[in-house]
Design an enzyme around this catalytic site. Sequence first.
Site, mmCIF file in Angstrom:
data_model
loop_
_atom_site.group_PDB
_atom_site.id
_atom_site.type_symbol
_atom_site.label_atom_id
_atom_site.label_comp_id
_atom_site.label_asym_id
_atom_site.label_seq_id
_atom_site.Cartn_x
_atom_site.Cartn_y
_atom_site.Cartn_z
ATOM 1 N N HIS A 479 0.816 -1.210 0.000
ATOM 2 C CA HIS A 479 0.000 0.000 0.000
ATOM 3 C C HIS A 479 0.852 1.263 0.000
ATOM 4 O O HIS A 479 0.510 2.261 -0.640
ATOM 5 C CB HIS A 479 -0.929 -0.003 1.212
ATOM 6 C CG HIS A 479 -2.193 -0.784 0.979
ATOM 7 N ND1 HIS A 479 -2.816 -1.506 1.968
ATOM 8 C CD2 HIS A 479 -2.931 -0.970 -0.141
ATOM 9 C CE1 HIS A 479 -3.893 -2.080 1.467
ATOM 10 N NE2 HIS A 479 -3.973 -1.777 0.199
ATOM 11 N N GLU A 703 15.478 -16.262 -28.450
ATOM 12 C CA GLU A 703 16.229 -16.030 -27.212
ATOM 13 C C GLU A 703 17.536 -16.812 -27.178
ATOM 14 O O GLU A 703 18.376 -16.563 -26.325
ATOM 15 C CB GLU A 703 15.383 -16.448 -26.007
ATOM 16 C CG GLU A 703 14.029 -15.773 -25.933
ATOM 17 C CD GLU A 703 13.098 -16.482 -24.973
ATOM 18 O OE1 GLU A 703 13.024 -16.053 -23.806
ATOM 19 O OE2 GLU A 703 12.453 -17.461 -25.391
ATOM 20 N N ASP A 727 17.496 -12.926 -22.461
ATOM 21 C CA ASP A 727 18.082 -14.258 -22.543
ATOM 22 C C ASP A 727 19.089 -14.357 -23.687
ATOM 23 O O ASP A 727 20.131 -15.006 -23.553
ATOM 24 C CB ASP A 727 16.991 -15.314 -22.710
ATOM 25 C CG ASP A 727 16.409 -15.765 -21.374
ATOM 26 O OD1 ASP A 727 17.167 -15.807 -20.396
ATOM 27 O OD2 ASP A 727 15.209 -16.052 -21.314
ATOM 28 N N CYS A 773 11.081 -7.518 -27.550
ATOM 29 C CA CYS A 773 10.322 -7.307 -26.308
ATOM 30 C C CYS A 773 11.201 -7.363 -25.068
ATOM 31 O O CYS A 773 10.685 -7.331 -23.955
ATOM 32 C CB CYS A 773 9.192 -8.337 -26.195
ATOM 33 S SG CYS A 773 9.749 -10.047 -26.067
#
Length: 836
Positions: A479, A703, A727, A773
């Site tokens: 929180h 990768e 990777d 990505c």
Amino acid sequence: MVSHSRALADAAVGLASEMVASDNRPVIAVAAGLDETTFGTDAAAVAEAIATADGPDGVLVLLDLGSAVLSAEMALEFVDPETAERVKLSSAPLVEGLVAAVVTASTGATLDAVLAEAGRGLAGKQEHLGDAAPDEVGAIGSAEQLTLEVALGIEHGLHARPAAKLVGVVGQFDAVVTLRDLDTGRGPVDAGSLSRVATLNAQQNHRLEFAASGPQAAEALEAIRELADRGFDDTAEAEPSAQPGGVLAAGGGGAGNAQPDAAAAGGASGAGTSGAGTSGAGTSGAGESGADESAVAPLAGGSGLDVAVGPAAVVRGDVDLSGYLPGDHEVERERAEQARRAAEDQLLRLRDATAGRLGVGEAGIFAAQAGLLGDVAVLDPVFRSVAQGTDAATAWKQALDSLAETFDGLDDPYQRERAQDVRSVRNRVLRALTGAAEPVEPAAGSILVVPELDAATAASVDGGRVAGIAVRAAGTTGHGVIVARSRGIPLITGIGDVAVEDGATVGFDARTGSFVVEPDQRAFELTIRERTGERDVALAAVDEPATTLDERTIPVMVNVGSVQDARDARGADGSGLVRTEVLFGDRRTPPTAAEQAAAYREIAAALGGKPITIRTWDVGGDKPLRFLPQDAEANPFLGDRGLRTFRRRPELLATQLEAIREVAAETPVQVMFPMVTTAEEVAWALQQLGPRPDGLKVGIMVEVPAAALRIETLAAGLDFVSIGTNDLTQYTTAADRTNTAVAALADGLDPAVLRLIDRVVRQVPLGVHVAVCGDLASDPLAATLLVGLGVQELSAVGPQVPLVKAKLRQVSAVDAAMAAATALTLDSAAAVRQRL
């Protein structure tokens, strides 16, 4: 038998064994203590004991407390999956439960029957003494009982704030109401107890059964139905900041979390680019605010930057009780009650003040904390302990520590971080009891260095003056983190135990995950100016396309691991990576196709129906899946990872692909398979996918260097490939990104990595789209280089999307191509970075 004490376990086994004849006695195995005399538990020893006790009828595990539970859960990941499926962990009392279990098992009863009888181990003693637990009496089984079933639609489940709303509704009626989670079988619990409702750990899409009896049972259930229809009045946990630049407050490290592949956790990284929010610092409470918050004027938001520098204001943690002088029973009872009232009053004033400053959502955090101080499940053990001679300070500490430990043991990471709220309430009560001074207001320009960030501090700190907050604990959904992030306060979490002296200059860069002691002040000031300019330009044009100066438009997508990530993304053209192993990573059981489809729909809806690329389960290495335990491997990064894993568990992949096909028929979806090395693997994956709806595009992640080197054959017949630079970098450089000793070698700008990317772009079959990505796509400078190499789409972490788009608008694709050609000829990542 799992216990901290070998002597205790052996004695309990001896007692239970006396209850049955030796020829009927079940196998009893013990995993207790670290040795004959040292207290502790060991998961490996528990796994061995399970193997010893295992048989076709299964294994019942009884435990004492604390780490015994965690060790038993971890042990299930060590044993064979078939064995694990035959194991039941019991919350039964250790001695009574064991006696009941041994006697019942000796009759040839089933495992479920033995489990149930062990759970009733206390019943005889409770009935004799007349102190049956409140949850075990009341409406359950009553002939006059009314029931209501609802589906829980809240993203983070029935956590503290919606639980507080429920408890408030239940308290309005003359009725006994209980709650049970039909999906997990947990409960029933008292629906009027905040702690019991919150620790039920009911998750999104679970079915809840409310049972009520009493004069106003029907009215109570109708009010609960209305509350459920309103989503339990739960508001979004992380609204975009209203402050200018708030979208960038979290930086590139997720939500400002120190990254495991950065040396920052130990403070060793030079990271001289760590920047500064030089607006100064000063708070109305450094560790936890306890002042009269209602009198505080509205506070400014933060700078919205993801960097900060300044003198450290170090908060040391728990309240010191060594000087507390207990009185007699009556004195301690009165002290306990006065401290409760004082803490509750502070929290209610803070609630009211926060509602005006930040909104009702954040204010609800303090309403829920105040609710704990009126919860009978909390108060009863406190005042019972005081009546038995325990001093008030110890009684409060023990009760709230126990509740915090319960939250710490929950499956869901979001719910686990609610333990911070409980410890915040504990410290507030203890300060009221001991008269401990509130944390001293730090000097202007300071960076708060705190063990945990509680919501009170995050809400009361003056974001217009404080330079930033550094949190030792990891986690981005507490929180306090949520409130600070919503206010645009520079923040980093997970800095660990790095040594920081009070007053020492410290700096952090949440974008890179670095935290540095005694950094280069000049470098910080330069970074401040650069980031401020970046922020202003990026936010002004956040919804405009990323079109280069020579009119080439690059889609900039967002990487997401939750629905909230998608909601928080600003300016994204869709999602280029939905991390399903993160989305469902803390599930103990595999999500159904319906559950997965619901989550994918929510992500697509949060992004306005723009395309999303769903990566199938990417398990292994540094990505565990709790519902798919894997055997220990000597080198897990070179072992059973990604698509390889599902060659042996195809049913899990089939369920996921069913969900993806369902959603793809409704909204633009792409699916991609991770950790692919051979064409045979691609063929197998496509076979598992089966017939696909029109519009569903299929691709793979690149990768592995082998994939990049044979991309011509690997990508044949696919729609796209997406390069995972994280990777690909570590495999190319032979450097484990999680090992700080060599992580610096794993630099995505290494020319060897760039040459592999270049090869993929040039050799991919005609018509196959190339995306990136990995982390490189989140770096604005590196993004220009990727575009220069010919990459057609980028997918970045949410806070970086506006910055990447802004940077691409400042360059021409031709110039980027020239820079990329030069970069391929350089001899190091450092040389490439300097040239950029």
